[in-house]
Design a protein around this motif. Structure first.
Motif, PDB file in Angstrom:
ATOM      1  N   HIS A   1      31.183  77.320  89.859  1.00 52.97           N
ATOM      2  CA  HIS A   1      31.141  76.375  90.924  1.00 52.97           C
ATOM      3  C   HIS A   1      30.482  75.023  89.893  1.00 52.97           C
TER       4      HIS A   1
ATOM      5  N   HIS B   1      28.262  80.704  97.293  1.00 45.88           N
ATOM      6  CA  HIS B   1      28.989  80.336  98.570  1.00 45.88           C
ATOM      7  C   HIS B   1      30.576  80.656  98.634  1.00 45.88           C
ATOM      8  N   HIS B   2      30.852  81.140  97.257  1.00 45.70           N
ATOM      9  CA  HIS B   2      32.351  81.556  97.084  1.00 45.70           C
ATOM     10  C   HIS B   2      32.584  83.205  97.541  1.00 45.70           C
TER      11      HIS B   2
HETATM   12 CU   LIG Z   1      31.433  76.136  94.701  1.00 46.85          CU
END
Ligand SMILES: [Cu+2]
Ligand code: HEA
Ligand code: HEM
Length: 659
Positions: free
Chosen positions: A284, A333-334
């Motif tokens: 990220h 969030h992945h």
């Molecule tokens: Cu991300």
């Protein structure tokens, strides 16, 4: 015996597919052609002395950019092959396994071997010039970083011809990437290619942080730095915290594969979820590493072509650093769907949404900079203006994804594919293109043809929307990522066809860019002013291309947009420095060195040995690395001085060229 050799050869060389064979033959022919041209024109010595051993940041920057453009070509061909396969239902153009390899190499190449080197190329070319420095803080390390990147990328790319490409996705989740499900060597190439180039990236991060902190021209306070330099700084801060995580994660994956450790396998006490957490703790932040410098580029361009100071300088710096910090707190969030629980998901959903705030601040700052500016629209500005709506929509769909319950629907669908291409192409690719167009005259001393540039611009832009807007709908219709074909009954055919057409429009846009470069080289419109865009920052105060030592006299830079202020004063006839004859002093410069190239090549062979489990190759190669380090430690003759008369001569020729 013969059978054994035959079997080995069939494992070693990738064969069987006419498509791959065609590519192999063309790669082979290109190599022969390059060797022939270099030998025929007796250019080997020149190549070695002027380029391969160079520690000049401007040359290293150019080499990064050349590699990035080649990789953009390869990643682009991969993309178009996939789009061809998906254009119609039940297509039989690519096999499932081949498709897996292609999306894996496309993803890795585009992010790690296209976006990263293009970014580092611009760092190298622009930062020292913008802050009034003669080079980066550690020129030797800079060259080492480049060659580690280069040989790492080579190692990754060689899997196409030798051994077979990785096919477990661009982030190689175990257990798929483990030995049990990926027994071939492709995954080893993945690990070592990224590992070697990753060390280069980490070193670049350190190098630029030190450069920006320690090498600024006298008078240039932190809060007077150009915005691109700030963006590089914030991106490098992320690099130095994120890349070590990647290195460790891949090392653990390698141990799992190589010595049968169980970090990421369920048997033996490991857990694949650990890998997924770790890789996203790097992955990220990585997307913000590549996008922040693009934000910096847009900031420079917007100010230049609005003929105004950047609106909200302080808030821009603050927004950028908030993004740097926040990017480390959103990784989960992945994998909202992995089952971390409602509280964890809620936390990560909120942190993710929060990033929209500083990003929004930046968008409004750019808009306010343009408001009531004296706008002009050459190609760098066109890319900047096209970026704004594109990135806003891409960012907004990111915010939709960050709604954890909704993500159970969107996750791994084409909705996600559309989101990230929109931010990666609309943000990162457009940003770096804008930067290339903007700084091109500074790099090479001639300007790019605007007419062809506009064609490329429109093709990319229209192509982008045609390609990716339908994918949002496809995602909502249930099409998932990484599927190599689909049935007619799903009804996804027409939108996929549209998407493929858009992909090809972008491909044609790329061809226009290559044509534009070739045409402009031939046309050779010299930039004799050094300041073709009427720029604001120090890089425009020196000739194009910059002399080796950049600045004959170290500039004083007390103000924001110092060069612009100097020009204003000149126009009013009251710039004190104009009346004083410059007093030159010998300039201290680093000497070229072949060690970075050779040492990184040894790394390549060590990695190649690890890939095949050939310790007879790895061990001597690692010894080679150690010897290079020793030789360097005992090299004392690493610098030289450019004498005053040479500086005078160079400056005189540059001035004469101006008239
Ligand atoms: Cu991300
Ligand atoms: C440059 C790359 C980049 C950038 C900048 C972003 C930016 C953002 N991304 Fe994206 N993302 C990726 C690259 C990027 N992403 C990639 C590669 C993946 C997938 C990888 C894979 O699975 O293979 C991914 C996946 C991904 C997911 C995982 C989804 C899933 O797997 O199911 C999520 C979920 O939250 C997400 C969210 C966001 C958000 C909220 C932003 C925000 O930063 C966006 C902020 C910007 C705006 C919102 C627009 C401007 C703001 C305003 C105009 C202000 C007003 C707006 C509001 C108040 C909302 N991204
Ligand atoms: C010419 C424009 C491009 C087109 C047409 C394109 C197309 C595609 C396609 C078809 C996929 C596979 C989707 C799937 O089957 O799941 C894909 C995946 C991906 N693309 Fe692109 N792409 C383009 C440019 C880029 C760029 C510029 C980047 C990065 C800077 C990028 C990064 C990725 C990544 C990270 C993946 C995911 C790979 C994976 O699933 O492992 N793409 N792209």
């Amino acid at each position: 015996m013969l059978d054994k050799i035959k079997q080995f050869a069939s494992e070693f060389f990738v064969t069987g597919d006419p498509l791959i064979l065609g590519a192999q033959v063309s790669i082979g022919l290109t190599m022969v052609a390059i060797v022939f041209v270099l030998t025929y024109f007796k250019k080997w010595g020149w190549l070695w002395r002027e380029w391969l051993t160079s520690v000049d940041h401007k040359r290293i920057g150019i080499m990064y950019i050349i590699c990035a453009i080649l990789m953009l070509f390869r990643g682009g061909v991969d993309a178009l092959l996939m789009r061809l396969q998906l254009a119609v239902p039940n297509a039989e153009f690519l096999h499932a396994e081949h498709y897996n390899q292609i999306f894996t190499t496309h993803g890795v190449i585009m992010i790690l071997f296209m976006a990263m080197p293009l970014m580092f190329g611009l760092f190298n070319i622009v930062v020292p010039l913008q802050i009034g420095a003669r080079d980066v803080a550690y020129p030797f390390l800079n060259s080492l970083s480049f060659w580690m990147f280069f040989w790492g990328a080579m190692l990754f790319n060689v899997s196409f011809i030798i051994g077979g490409s990785p096919d477990a996705g661009w982030l190689a989740y175990p257990p798929l990437s483990g030995l049990q499900f990926s027994p071939g060597v492709g995954q080893n190439f993945y690990i070592w290619g990224i590992q070697i180039s990753g060390i280069g990236s980490l070193a670049t991060g350190i190098n630029f942080i030190v450069t920006i902190l320690k090498m600024r021209a006298p008078g240039m306070k932190l809060m007077k730095m150009p915005m691109f330099t700030w963006s590089v700084f914030s991106s490098c801060v992320i690099i130095i915290f994120a890349f070590p995580i990647l290195t460790v994660t891949l090392a653990l994956l390698f141990l799992d594969r190589f010595v049968g450790a169980h970090f990421f396998t369920l048997d033996g006490g490991g857990n694949p979820m650990m890998y997924i957490n770790l890789i996203w703790m790097w992955g990220h932040p990585e997307v913000y590493i590549v996008v922040l410098p693009a934000f910096g580029i847009f900031s420079e361009i917007v100010a230049t072509f609005s003929k105004k100071k950047l609106f909200g300088y302080k808030s821009m710096v603050f927004a950028m650093f908030s993004i740097s910090v926040m990017s480390f707190f959103t990784w989960a969030h992945h994998f909202f769907t992995m089952g971390s629980g409602a509280d964890v998901n809620a936390f990560f959903a909120l942190t993710t949404m929060a990033i929209a705030i500083p990003t929004g601040v930046k968008i409004f700052n750019w808009l306010f900079t343009m408001y009531r500016g004296r706008l002009s629209f050459p190609t760098p500005m066109l890319w900047t203006i096209a970026f704004i709506p594109c990135f806003v929509v891409g960012g907004m769909t990111g915010v939709l994804l960050s709604v954890a319950p909704a993500d159970f629907q969107f996750h791994n669908s084409y909705f996600l594919i559309a989101h990230f291409h929109q931010v990666l192409i609309g943000g990162v690719a457009f940003g770096y293109f804008a930067g290339l167009y903007y700084w091109w005259p500074k790099m090479f001393g001639f300007q790019l043809n605007e007419h062809l540039g506009k064609w490329a611009f429109w093709l990319w832009n229209i192509g982008f929307y045609v390609c990716f807007m339908p994918q949002y709908i496809l995602g909502l219709m249930g099409m998932t990522r990484r599927m190599y074909t689909y049935d007619f009954d799903m009804g996804w055919g027409p939108l996929n066809m549209v998407s493929t057409i858009g992909g090809f429009l972008m491909g044609i846009g790329f061809i226009f860019q290559v044509w534009q470069i070739a045409y402009s080289i031939k046309q050779n419109r010299r930039d004799t002013t050094g300041d073709p865009w009427d720029g604001r920052t120090l890089e425009w105060s020196i000739p194009s291309p910059a002399p080796v030592y950049n600045f004959a006299v170290v500039p004083q830079a007390g103000k924001l947009d110092d060069w612009w202020e100097t020009k204003q004063q000149r126009a009013n006839g009251n710039n004190p420095s104009d009346t004083v004859k410059p007093k030159y002093e010998p300039i201290h410069m680093p000497k070229n060195s072949g060690i970075p190239f050779i040492m990184s090549a040894f790394w390549f062979f060590a990695g190649f040995g690890f890939v095949w489990d050939w310790m007879w190759l790895t061990i001597p190669a690692l010894v080679g690395v150690a010897i290079c380090m020793l030789v360097r430690s005992f090299t004392y003759d690493t610098d030289y001085y450019i004498p005053v008369d040479e500086i005078e001569r160079t400056e005189r020729t540059l001035r004469e060229a101006k008239v």
